[in-house]
Design a protein around this motif. Structure first.
Motif, PDB file in Angstrom:
ATOM      1  N   PRO B 208      -1.020 106.715  39.057  1.00  0.00           N
ATOM      2  CA  PRO B 208      -0.675 105.365  38.617  1.00  0.00           C
ATOM      3  C   PRO B 208      -1.330 104.305  39.508  1.00  0.00           C
ATOM      4  CG  PRO B 208       1.220 106.409  39.683  1.00  0.00           C
ATOM      5  CD  PRO B 208       0.093 107.412  39.700  1.00  0.00           C
ATOM      6  N   ASN B 211       0.345 101.628  41.952  1.00  0.00           N
ATOM      7  CA  ASN B 211       1.370 102.285  42.763  1.00  0.00           C
ATOM      8  C   ASN B 211       0.771 103.290  43.741  1.00  0.00           C
ATOM      9  OD1 ASN B 211       3.742 101.036  41.826  1.00  0.00           O
ATOM     10  ND2 ASN B 211       3.759 102.307  40.011  1.00  0.00           N
ATOM     11  N   GLY B 232       0.527  98.655  26.501  1.00  0.00           N
ATOM     12  CA  GLY B 232       1.666  98.257  27.318  1.00  0.00           C
ATOM     13  C   GLY B 232       3.016  98.774  26.899  1.00  0.00           C
ATOM     14  N   ASN B 390       1.673  95.502  29.997  1.00  0.00           N
ATOM     15  CA  ASN B 390       2.225  96.229  31.137  1.00  0.00           C
ATOM     16  C   ASN B 390       1.351  95.911  32.349  1.00  0.00           C
ATOM     17  OD1 ASN B 390       3.070  98.095  33.034  1.00  0.00           O
ATOM     18  ND2 ASN B 390       3.049  99.842  31.638  1.00  0.00           N
ATOM     19  N   GLU B 392       1.741  97.017  35.518  1.00  0.00           N
ATOM     20  CA  GLU B 392       1.909  97.945  36.643  1.00  0.00           C
ATOM     21  C   GLU B 392       0.605  98.158  37.407  1.00  0.00           C
ATOM     22  OE1 GLU B 392       4.842  99.974  37.901  1.00  0.00           O
ATOM     23  OE2 GLU B 392       5.320  97.981  37.165  1.00  0.00           O
ATOM     24  N   LYS B 395      -0.475  95.385  39.959  1.00  0.00           N
ATOM     25  CA  LYS B 395       0.403  95.040  41.075  1.00  0.00           C
ATOM     26  C   LYS B 395      -0.392  94.641  42.313  1.00  0.00           C
ATOM     27  CE  LYS B 395       4.660  97.716  40.609  1.00  0.00           C
ATOM     28  NZ  LYS B 395       5.275  98.986  41.013  1.00  0.00           N
TER      29      LYS B 395
END
Lengths: 278, 451
Positions: B208, B211, B232, B390, B392, B395
């Protein structure tokens, strides 16, 4: 493939697994979780990170054998097909240590809920914050990793349902007596987190809980893990897994745990039968 | 010359609702030659303009007529990176085939079916070894859906060292988790992925981005980055009781079935058992979910708030869904999910919809018809309403997004130097071919920058 270093029983119902998972470790922090698959055709299941060794690239997880997928995981000795992550947000306190420096913090754990709590108190301990822990389980055998917790926590208060270790009773009984905390983190079964929140609401103590709903991908794609927080739909995988416990709809979360109960029961029976044949 | 198109052979409808094998069986040589022979070879071909990637359609069809399958493939490959896939999933009736002059008086040429034939012929032969000289530049691609795959393929062929980061355990993005086997067999997607690996593209699954590794980590390691992170998070309606136990997103249903194989009897990933399901929505994802659940033995309704002519799905998917016994409840919309004390779905409160007066140049809007509220009973509801972005993967980055939360690009380039993006993450949910085209364009921008 992710090599298993060990996968061992640590109580009657719980196992601890250590894995080589460098891809996860470098950016992993307390509060986050991983998705694992034992074999190529296994289910993807979420497990909250219990410990990690960033130097060696080793990830540690604790899990309970509850259904077919965790039973399959418990029998694997060599390697796992897939370990992805970390997913989810970093624990609020670990992320904003300065804001919590002078706060009195207590971690409340129920059963295997101690596993995701450990890396948080260890992390805070490393930064000079010492937290109390209230830890409850059904009986003495189910109280896990006591030594590790005691090494990094300030005071640890134990309780068991049958009184076989610590006080007899529930974590909420202890919390009722010692409620002079500024912040509570509660992790464990949904009912336990709900009960803790009922107590902390009464004393107006901000409370963080960690939700562990059903997930498929873990990355925000499927929506299986949705929770209602403050009346709004949130995805535990990307918006959580930690939420403000006073805003979570626990009753709904409890009911949603049962979505696949019937199907999962069938899979478990099928797996047990196939094991007997072997 | 025959004016009717050569109809593709199909699995019988009574048989196919009991399996997940491909519905359309494709042309054999004789059928492909017959269909190709209908092409007029226009000097000013309208079909090419109708194709989002401007494949030289008359030229590849000419090569089919000459039985030069591989030459035909090379023509398609110049414009399209994933012909075996696009031949199957493109909404041709809205694109090339819509523009075909033959369509004015009879049937348009079945361009999609011919594209598929050519690609399948190509895939049946042993691939040639490509010798590529490494140019020393490294590219990271985030997401292995159609945008990422095409970007990776083109860059790898041009000497770049390409690494794809994929969050799931298997690459392919929507081609793997979303589009069902009966519409796009997974072996075709796997073939495309093998082709990339042959070009030395490295695929890192279980990663990911955002992350496990952040965009800025990637920037340190790679010269260029392409973000093809896809559509998303699934949308829900926001109606009462939508978190009932048997209300699922179409993404969840499709991921369980396609990625996790929940349609197979011995699968370890469960799919909820139900008798009657309502799928809400009218796009391809709604059709895929409805037809998948039909194959699991459910009684399937598809509810859409507009009329039949406005179903956004490919026409052929609508036809197949109807043939397979999916019940279409059009011009209706759910108001509330009805549940019992266990949070289980027992039905829906529904209202009829009607068209408002037409305003020239605008899509007609629909409104609720007061007093038409009624209940329907069911034990599962699937929401196929599209997605929200999305973030993620983004980030810790300050990449510029538009007011809908989509990544802003200029010629594929985002607000961060050397970071490109394309596909659904930029456009919102669209088609495989548009994502593929965006990946291709970004690849050529990167190549241009390196010259």
């Amino acid at each position: 493939m992710y090599k298993i270093i060990y996968n061992k029983k640590i109580s009657e119902t719980s196992m601890e697994i250590a894995l080589e998972a460098r891809n996860i470790i470098d950016n992993a922090y307390p509060g986050q979780f991983v998705m694992i698959m034992t074999k190529e055709d296994s289910e993807r299941i979420p497990l909250t990170i219990y410990d990690y060794d960033k130097k060696k690239g080793i990830l540690y997880l604790i899990y309970q054998i509850l259904g077919a997928s965790t039973l399959e995981l418990s029998m694997e000795k060599d390697s796992l097909f897939s370990v992805s992550g970390p997913f989810g947000k970093i624990n609020e306190i670990c992320k904003n240590i300065d804001e919590y420096k002078n706060k009195k913090i207590v971690y409340v754990a129920g059963g295997v809920g101690i596993a995701p709590i450990y890396p948080q108190i260890k992390y805070l301990h490393d930064f000079g914050l010492s937290c109390d822990v209230i830890y409850g389980a059904r009986n003495a055998d189910l109280l896990l990793i006591k030594d590790k917790i005691e090494n990094v926590a300030h005071n640890v208060y134990y309780c068991t349902d049958d009184g076989s270790f610590g006080e007899q009773g529930f974590v909420t009984n202890i919390l009722e007596k010692k409620h002079d905390y500024d912040v509570v983190v509660a992790i464990g079964p949904v009912v336990m987190m709900k009960n803790v929140c009922d107590v902390t609401k009464k004393y107006q103590i901000p409370t963080i809980v960690s939700m562990n709903p059903i997930m498929v991908d873990g990355s925000g794609m499927c929506g299986a893990c949705r929770c209602i927080v403050d009346g709004k739909v949130k995805f535990a995988c990307i918006d959580g897994p930690e939420f403000d416990g006073h805003k979570i709809d626990f009753d709904l979360a409890l009911k949603r745990m049962n979505i696949y109960k019937k199907e999962e029961q069938k899979k478990l029976i099928a797996m047990q039968e196939s094991l007997e044949v072997k | 010359m025959e004016d009717k198109k050569t109809v593709m052979r199909m699995q019988d409808k009574d048989k196919r609702i009991k399996n997940f094998q491909e519905v359309e069986l494709g042309y054999n040589e004789e059928e492909a030659l017959r269909e190709a022979s209908r092409c007029l070879q226009c000097t000013n071909p309208r079909c090419v303009k109708g194709c989002p990637v401007n494949i030289m359609i008359p030229l590849f069809i000419k090569h089919i007529k000459e039985k030069e399958w591989e030459k035909a493939y090379q023509v398609i490959q110049e414009s399209s990176f994933l012909p075996a896939i696009c031949g199957r999933v493109c909404p041709q009736e809205m694109q090339c085939e819509k523009m075909c002059v033959k369509g004015f008086k009879g049937d348009a040429i079945s361009i999609g079916a011919l594209e598929r034939f050519v690609a399948d012929m190509h895939n049946s032969i042993e691939p040639k070894k490509e010798i590529i000289k490494n140019n020393g530049k490294k590219v990271a691609i985030v997401g292995s859906g159609p945008a990422g795959l095409s970007c990776a393929g083109i860059l790898a062929s041009n000497g770049f060292e390409v690494t794809i980061y994929e969050v799931l355990h298997r690459p392919g993005g929507v081609l793997t988790y979303g589009i069902p086997e009966f519409r796009l067999p997974k072996k075709i997607v796997e073939k495309e992925i093998e082709n990339l690996k042959r070009k030395k593209v490295e695929i890192k699954c279980d990663m990911p981005v955002g992350n496990a590794i952040t965009l800025s980590d990637l920037q340190k390691e790679y010269d260029y980055i392409f973000l093809g992170t896809g559509a998303g998070v699934p949308k829900f309606m926001g109606i009462p009781n939508e978190s009932a136990n048997e209300v699922f997103s179409a993404n969840e249903i499709l991921t369980r079935i396609n990625l996790m194989g929940a349609y197979q009897e011995n699968s370890k990933t469960p799919i909820k058992e139900a008798k009657t399901v309502y799928v809400i929505g009218g796009g391809n994802v709604a059709m895929d979910a409805a037809r998948s659940l039909k194959r699991l033995g459910m009684n399937v309704h598809l509810m859409y708030r507009r009329g039949k002519d406005e179903l956004p799905a490919r026409k052929v998917e609508v036809i197949h869904a109807l043939e397979e016994g999916i019940i279409f409840d059009l011009l209706q919309n759910p108001l509330e999910i009805l549940t019992d004390e266990n949070n289980s779905v027992t039905g829906m409160k529904v209202i009829n919809m009607e068209y408002q007066e037409e305003i020239v140049g605008q899509r007609r809007s629909v409104q609720e018809v007061k007093g038409t509220e009624h209940n329907v009973s069911c034990d599962m509801v699937v929401m196929a309403l599209g997605t929200n972005p999305n973030h993620e993967a983004l980030k810790m980055s300050d990449i510029k997004l538009d007011d809908r939360g989509l990544i802003m690009v200029d010629d594929g380039l985002t607000s961060i130097p050397n970071v490109y993006a394309g596909g659904d993450a930029v456009t919102g949910a669209a088609t495989v071919i548009l994502a593929m085209e965006a990946g291709k364009k970004a690849a050529y921008e990167i190549i241009k920058r390196c010259k």
